[in-house]
Design an enzyme around this catalytic site. Structure first.
Site, PDB file in Angstrom:
ATOM      1  CB  SER A 130      -1.341   1.137  -4.682  1.00 22.88           C
ATOM      2  OG  SER A 130      -2.744   1.166  -4.526  1.00 22.88           O
ATOM      3  CE  LYS A 167      -2.845  -2.272  -2.732  1.00 26.48           C
ATOM      4  NZ  LYS A 167      -3.492  -1.031  -2.291  1.00 26.48           N
TER       5      LYS A 167
END
Length: 216
Positions: A130, A167
């Site tokens: 990701s 993230k």
């Protein structure tokens, strides 16, 4: 001689012991405040500081569950010089438990914490792709500085509903976006009025493939 606890301090201490006994990890300030009827987590913080001064708990800066009970911590054997050196490498993180729990540590890397700026507290083994567009790949080790203070746009290690993820952090009022750096992954949107979000730390460097080649 240790000074006696006030009734309120004893209540806080008993709640910490109970939480660790039942759940395996300590409570947050917000959880203490809710359970004991304090008006804010700051009131819980004041009692925790008092308990630390009296030596009945130990507090670890930069983490929301950084409360330890010295009475329950094992003492190193006399003359033991085999304590692990370097940065702990964290593999899988069990839901709900502190990220630096002993059972999560795979091994230690001989790099000193000061190799990174700000200093790293642990290395987190990266799972998935990701964050590939910023060079954080499957199998890499992300160097993490433990803190819950984060600026907009920083790469963070965040805990959301017992899941830990890496993230990019963005905040607009009560809304937080945890954005991936890969168009194949949708951002995670959080309303802080409805969901609890804990920041475990910020990324301060990458070791490619876990092989010791550090990238700034």
């Amino acid at each position: 001689m240790t000074r006696p606890l006030t009734p309120r301090q004893q209540n806080v201490h008993d709640f910490i012991v109970k939480t660790i006994s039942e759940l395996g990890y300590p409570p947050t300030r917000a959880e203490i405040a809710r359970a004991l009827g304090f008006r804010s987590p700051n009131a819980a913080e004041e009692h925790l500081r008092a308990l630390e001064r009296k030596g009945v708990i130990r507090m670890i800066p930069g983490t929301s569950r950084g409360i330890r009970l010295p009475a329950q911590e094992p003492e190193a054997p006399e003359g033991d010089t085999t304590a692990p050196q370097g940065l702990p490498i964290i593999g899988e993180v069990a839901a709900g438990s502190p990220i630096l729990a002993a059972e999560h540590i795979d091994r230690y890397c001989p790099l000193p914490p000061e190799y990174f700026t700000p200093r790293a507290d642990y290395l987190l083994k990266v799972r998935g792709l990701s964050m590939k567009d910023v060079g954080i790949l499957e199998g890499d080790l992300l160097a993490v500085h433990r803190t819950d203070r984060v600026r907009d746009g920083q790469i963070v290690v965040a805990r959301l509903e017992d899941e830990v993820t890496v993230k990019r952090f963005h905040r607009h009022g009560y809304r937080v976006t945890l954005a991936a750096e890969n168009p194949d992954f949708a951002p995670i949107e959080i309303d802080l009025r409805q969901h609890e979000l804990e920041i475990e730390g910020i990324g301060v460097g990458v070791i490619r493939g876990g092989n010791g080649q550090a990238l700034g």
